[in-house]
Design an enzyme around this catalytic site. Structure first.
Site, mmCIF file in Angstrom:
data_model
loop_
_atom_site.group_PDB
_atom_site.id
_atom_site.type_symbol
_atom_site.label_atom_id
_atom_site.label_comp_id
_atom_site.label_asym_id
_atom_site.label_seq_id
_atom_site.Cartn_x
_atom_site.Cartn_y
_atom_site.Cartn_z
ATOM 1 N N HIS A 46 -3.102 -8.467 -5.812
ATOM 2 C CA HIS A 46 -3.274 -8.914 -4.421
ATOM 3 C C HIS A 46 -2.791 -7.833 -3.453
ATOM 4 O O HIS A 46 -3.489 -7.495 -2.485
ATOM 5 C CB HIS A 46 -2.483 -10.214 -4.229
ATOM 6 C CG HIS A 46 -2.475 -10.733 -2.822
ATOM 7 N ND1 HIS A 46 -3.273 -11.767 -2.402
ATOM 8 C CD2 HIS A 46 -1.743 -10.363 -1.738
ATOM 9 C CE1 HIS A 46 -3.042 -12.014 -1.128
ATOM 10 N NE2 HIS A 46 -2.112 -11.177 -0.697
ATOM 11 N N GLU A 47 -1.609 -7.282 -3.708
ATOM 12 C CA GLU A 47 -1.063 -6.269 -2.809
ATOM 13 C C GLU A 47 -1.847 -4.961 -2.897
ATOM 14 O O GLU A 47 -2.045 -4.279 -1.880
ATOM 15 C CB GLU A 47 0.421 -6.032 -3.125
ATOM 16 C CG GLU A 47 1.309 -7.258 -2.983
ATOM 17 C CD GLU A 47 1.185 -7.931 -1.616
ATOM 18 O OE1 GLU A 47 0.870 -7.228 -0.627
ATOM 19 O OE2 GLU A 47 1.381 -9.155 -1.536
ATOM 20 N N HIS B 155 -4.832 -5.207 -0.696
ATOM 21 C CA HIS B 155 -4.510 -4.947 0.704
ATOM 22 C C HIS B 155 -4.539 -3.448 0.992
ATOM 23 O O HIS B 155 -5.020 -3.013 2.048
ATOM 24 C CB HIS B 155 -3.128 -5.507 1.046
ATOM 25 C CG HIS B 155 -3.117 -6.963 1.373
ATOM 26 N ND1 HIS B 155 -4.011 -7.532 2.250
ATOM 27 C CD2 HIS B 155 -2.306 -7.976 0.947
ATOM 28 C CE1 HIS B 155 -3.755 -8.833 2.366
ATOM 29 N NE2 HIS B 155 -2.729 -9.123 1.581
ATOM 30 N N GLU C 251 -6.009 -12.399 3.797
ATOM 31 C CA GLU C 251 -5.338 -12.990 2.644
ATOM 32 C C GLU C 251 -6.349 -13.549 1.646
ATOM 33 O O GLU C 251 -6.188 -13.413 0.430
ATOM 34 C CB GLU C 251 -4.366 -14.084 3.096
ATOM 35 C CG GLU C 251 -3.149 -13.560 3.836
ATOM 36 C CD GLU C 251 -2.400 -12.500 3.059
ATOM 37 O OE1 GLU C 251 -2.149 -12.688 1.849
ATOM 38 O OE2 GLU C 251 -2.066 -11.459 3.663
#
Length: 383
Positions: free
Chosen positions: A164-165, A168, A256
Site C-alpha cells: 500500500h505504501e 503511494h 487511499e
C-alpha cells in the site's frame, strides 16, 4: 475521459489532483485579497464598498509576485526539511536489515519484484497500528511503520501494508500530499493570523480617514462600507480555509482506495490487505502526531462528528471495494490477539486463534464463530 482499469484510474486521478492542487494554490491569492481589503479599511475607514474592492484589487496585482515567491520559497524549505520535521514529530528512526530483518526483507522483495527503488525503512515506537510513506524525490522516499503494527500483523498482512505504501510512492501520492499540506498550511496559518489580529486589536470602525482630501471627498458619506467590506474579508478568509480542508480531503480519500488496489496488484493477495485493514481499524491514532502526518497514514481514525472531516474513506468502504473488485473475503471487524501472541505471529505467517469479541461487537462468541464451528474463508488453517 472515462477510466477503465487500475492504471487509467490512476492517470485520471492524477489529472484531477493537479487541478485541485492548482485551486489550492489560488486560495493563497484569495487570502492576499482579503488581507488587502482589511488593510484598506485600516488606512481609510470612510470609503464605499466599491472603493475598497477596487483598491484591494490594485493591491492584489502589486502583491501577486511577492505572494507567489513567498509560497514557492515555503515549498522549497519544506522540500528539504519536511522529513526531519516528520521524524521529530513522530520519533521514527531508520532501521537496517540487521535490526529489522523480517520487515526489511518483505519490503525489499516487493521492490525487486516490480523494479522499484528501495525506499528508506523507518520504525516508530508506538502501540498504535499505522504506517505511512513520505518523500519528495527518490533520495527522500521512506516507509514508516509502528512497532504496534509489527506486533499485530503476520507476514502476509505486513506485506500488504508495505505494498500500500509503495503504491503511494509509485503513484506520486507522497509528493502531492506533502505539497498540498504545505500550501494548505500557508492558508491555515494566514487565516489564524488574520483572525488573531482582528480579535486582539479591538478593531473599531468610523475612524477618521488618513488618505488625501480628494479621496475623502470622493467617498464622503460612505463610512458604512467599511463594515460590509470587513464582513466580506472575514467570509473570504473562512471560505479559503474551509476549501483548503476540502481539497486536502478530496486528494487523500481518492488515493487511499487506489493504494489499496495497488497493494493487491503487487501482492496478489486481497485477503491479506482486507485483514490488515480490519486489524488496523480504529487503532491507528498516533499520539502527538499532527493532522498533516495523520493524513499520510494508512488509516486516520475519526469517530462521531469528526468523521464529517475524515481524510480517509471508512475501512468498511475500503474493504467493500476490495471484496467487489479484487475478490477478497471480509471477516468483519476484528479483535486483536494479545501482545504475546502477536509477537509470535511476527515470526511467521500463521494467524493465531482470535480471542472472544469485546467492546460494542461482543456477542459471547469468538470472531471466527462458536467453538464448534470450523474457521472459514481467509482465516482458515491450511491442512
Amino acid at each position: 475521459m472515462a477510466a477503465y482499469g487500475l492504471y487509467t484510474h490512476i492517470a485520471s486521478n492524477k489529472t484531477r489532483s493537479m487541478l485541485l492542487l492548482a485551486g489550492l494554490f489560488l486560495l493563497i491569492y484569495v487570502m492576499v485579497f482579503a488581507g488587502a481589503l482589511i488593510g484598506e479599511v485600516v488606512v481609510n475607514s470612510n470609503g464605499s464598498v466599491a472603493y475598497y474592492i477596487n483598491a484591494a484589487t490594485r493591491d492584489l496585482i502589486k502583491a501577486l509576485p511577492f505572494a507567489t515567491i513567498g509560497a514557492v520559497l515555503w515549498i522549497v524549505i519544506a522540500y528539504f526539511g519536511h522529513q526531519k520535521m516528520i521524524d521529530s514529530i513522530t520519533g521514527s528512526e531508520s532501521v537496517t536489515r540487521q535490526e529489522q530483518p523480517r520487515l526489511y526483507n518483505l519490503l525489499e522483495n516487493l521492490c525487486i519484484s516490480r523494479g522499484i527503488p528501495m525506499p528508506k525503512l523507518k520504525v516508530m515506537d508506538s502501540d498504535a497500528l499505522n504506517a505511512f510513506a513520505t518523500g519528495l524525490n527518490p533520495r527522500q522516499y521512506s516507509v514508516t511503520v509502528t512497532t504496534g503494527l509489527l506486533r499485530a500483523l503476520n507476514d502476509d498482512e505486513m506485506e500488504a501494508v508495505l505494498g500500500h505504501e509503495l503504491t503511494h510512492i509509485r503513484n506520486g501520492d507522497v509528493q502531492l500530499m506533502v505539497v498540498a499540506v504545505i500550501i494548505a498550511g500557508v492558508v491555515g496559518f494566514a487565516a489564524e493570523l488574520f483572525f488573531r489580529i482582528f480579535i486582539n486589536s479591538g478593531f473599531r470602525f468610523g475612524g477618521s480617514p488618513s488618505r488625501s482630501s480628494s479621496s475623502s471627498d470622493n467617498n464622503k458619506g460612505s463610512g458604512g462600507g467599511a463594515v460590509i467590506v470587513i464582513i466580506i474579508a472575514v467570509a473570504l478568509i473562512a471560505l479559503a480555509w474551509a476549501l483548503s480542508l476540502v481539497v486536502r480531503f478530496a486528494l487523500s480519500r481518492s488515493r487511499e482506495l487506489l493504494a489499496d488496489a495497488g497493494s493487491v496488484e503487487l501482492t496478489k493477495n486481497p485477503d491479506a490487505m482486507i485483514s490488515a485493514l480490519r486489524k488496523i481499524e480504529n487503532r491507528g491514532e498516533l499520539p502527538g502526531a499532527t493532522s498533516a502526518v495523520m493524513e499520510m497514514c494508512i488509516d486516520n481514525p475519526r469517530e462521531g462528528f469528526a468523521d464529517l472531516f475524515a481524510t480517509h474513506p471508512s475501512v468498511d468502504s475500503r474493504v467493500a471495494a476490495l471484496v467487489k473488485f479484487a475478490g477478497g473475503h471480509d471477516p468483519g471487524r476484528m479483535a486483536l490477539p494479545s501482545d504475546t501472541d502477536a509477537a509470535e505471529v511476527s515470526n511467521g505467517t500463521e494467524t493465531p486463534p482470535l480471542p472472544p469479541r469485546s467492546g460494542p461487537w461482543s456477542n459471547g462468541k469468538s470472531l471466527a464463530g462458536s467453538a464448534q464451528e470450523p474457521l472459514r474463508g481467509p482465516w482458515s488453517r491450511h491442512a
